[in-house]
Design an enzyme around this catalytic site. Structure first.
Site, PDB file in Angstrom:
ATOM      1  N   TYR A  42      -2.123  -0.743  10.127  1.00  0.00           N
ATOM      2  CA  TYR A  42      -2.120  -1.172   8.733  1.00  0.00           C
ATOM      3  C   TYR A  42      -0.860  -0.675   8.028  1.00  0.00           C
ATOM      4  O   TYR A  42      -0.177  -1.430   7.323  1.00  0.00           O
ATOM      5  CB  TYR A  42      -3.370  -0.631   8.045  1.00  0.00           C
ATOM      6  CG  TYR A  42      -3.417  -0.827   6.553  1.00  0.00           C
ATOM      7  CD1 TYR A  42      -3.746  -2.061   5.998  1.00  0.00           C
ATOM      8  CD2 TYR A  42      -3.168   0.241   5.681  1.00  0.00           C
ATOM      9  CE1 TYR A  42      -3.816  -2.232   4.620  1.00  0.00           C
ATOM     10  CE2 TYR A  42      -3.236   0.071   4.304  1.00  0.00           C
ATOM     11  CZ  TYR A  42      -3.557  -1.169   3.781  1.00  0.00           C
ATOM     12  OH  TYR A  42      -3.625  -1.334   2.414  1.00  0.00           O
ATOM     13  N   LYS A  49       2.087  -3.051   6.439  1.00  0.00           N
ATOM     14  CA  LYS A  49       2.463  -2.975   5.032  1.00  0.00           C
ATOM     15  C   LYS A  49       3.921  -2.547   4.862  1.00  0.00           C
ATOM     16  O   LYS A  49       4.600  -2.985   3.921  1.00  0.00           O
ATOM     17  CB  LYS A  49       1.532  -2.018   4.289  1.00  0.00           C
ATOM     18  CG  LYS A  49       0.107  -2.527   4.133  1.00  0.00           C
ATOM     19  CD  LYS A  49       0.029  -3.800   3.313  1.00  0.00           C
ATOM     20  CE  LYS A  49      -1.411  -4.110   2.898  1.00  0.00           C
ATOM     21  NZ  LYS A  49      -1.513  -5.359   2.110  1.00  0.00           N
ATOM     22  N   SER A  79       0.843  -1.197   0.000  1.00  0.00           N
ATOM     23  CA  SER A  79       0.000   0.000   0.000  1.00  0.00           C
ATOM     24  C   SER A  79       0.875   1.242   0.000  1.00  0.00           C
ATOM     25  O   SER A  79       1.975   1.244   0.584  1.00  0.00           O
ATOM     26  CB  SER A  79      -0.904   0.008   1.235  1.00  0.00           C
ATOM     27  OG  SER A  79      -1.550   1.254   1.380  1.00  0.00           O
TER      28      SER A  79
END
Length: 248
Positions: free
Chosen positions: A160, A164, A147
């Site tokens: 998150y 990532k 991401s």
């Protein structure tokens, strides 16, 4: 894309493959001649898409329900793929989740563990299971869907972004571990108009931060996946490729 990519005789395994970007990736591999393994937590959706692929495109397809944050499920998935097809030539670690949180203090341990499990723990184990088999055969390509948040983190999705960012790191580590027969790369997408876009507010469209001033369409990341999976990318490994419309 058919003039550029031909995956006839290849087997592609895509996690998070029953909807959104994952489903678009699955369908494109099948359109270019590959047999496909479709995995996500929803077995019914996986089996439904597999049936559609076989009926519409004439490729062999296997749909399997698996929670990629659980290593037992990862092993069951990989074993099923090899039992059905005898090999996996392409692995796309696409499964992920990005829940928002009001603050780090209010982020629960259960949510943190779930986010890290799906976004990092699962891809790590899947790459180990498949990559170690690929090196014993004809090699292959492993593609991690990371991401832009991994390098442009924000407080509301800190776990998150951290998971990532760690996925970026293990992409490079695995590129060295399984070289030269296996190539391992990551794609860093920005915001794409998939199933989740249906819940976006009209204001979200007005606050686009990318240079191209719009959200991406699924086919605009699929082509990058196809490139990395193909022989056209034979000298590309350990790469982190941004597909984000030029996000600042």
């Amino acid at each position: 894309m058919k003039q550029y990519f031909d995956f006839s005789g290849k087997v592609a395994l895509v996690t998070g493959g029953s909807r959104g970007l994952g489903a678009a990736i699955v369908r494109s591999f099948a359109e270019q001649g590959a047999d496909v393994v479709i995995a996500s937590r929803n077995a019914d959706n996986c089996e439904r898409l597999a049936a559609q692929i076989e009926a519409e495109l004439g490729r062999r397809a296997l749909g399997i329900g698996a929670h990629l944050g659980h290593w037992d499920d990862c092993e069951r998935l990989v074993n099923a793929a090899y039992e059905r097809f005898g090999k996996v030539d392409i692995l796309v670690n696409n499964a992920g989740m990005s829940p928002l949180s009001d603050s780090s203090l209010e982020t629960s341990e259960a949510l943190f563990d779930k986010v890290v499990g799906v976004n990092l723990k699962g891809p790590f184990r899947m790459t180990a299971l498949v990559g170690s088999r690929m090196v014993q055969g004809d090699g292959g390509s492993i593609i991690n869907i990371s991401s832009i948040g991994s390098i442009r983190p924000q407080p509301e999705y800190a776990p998150y972004a951290g998971a990532k960012a760690a996925l970026n790191a293990i992409t490079v580590a695995h590129a060295f571990e399984y070289a030269p027969k296996v190539r391992v790369n990551a794609i860093l997408p920005g915001s794409f108009r998939t199933d989740i876009a249906k819940s976006w507010s009209p204001d979200k469209e007005k606050n686009i931060k990318s240079a191209i001033k719009r959200y991406g369409e699924p086919e605009e990341i699929v082509s990058t996946v196809m490139y990395l999976a193909s022989a056209h990318a034979s000298f590309t490994t350990g790469a982190l490729i941004r597909v984000d419309g030029g996000r600042p």
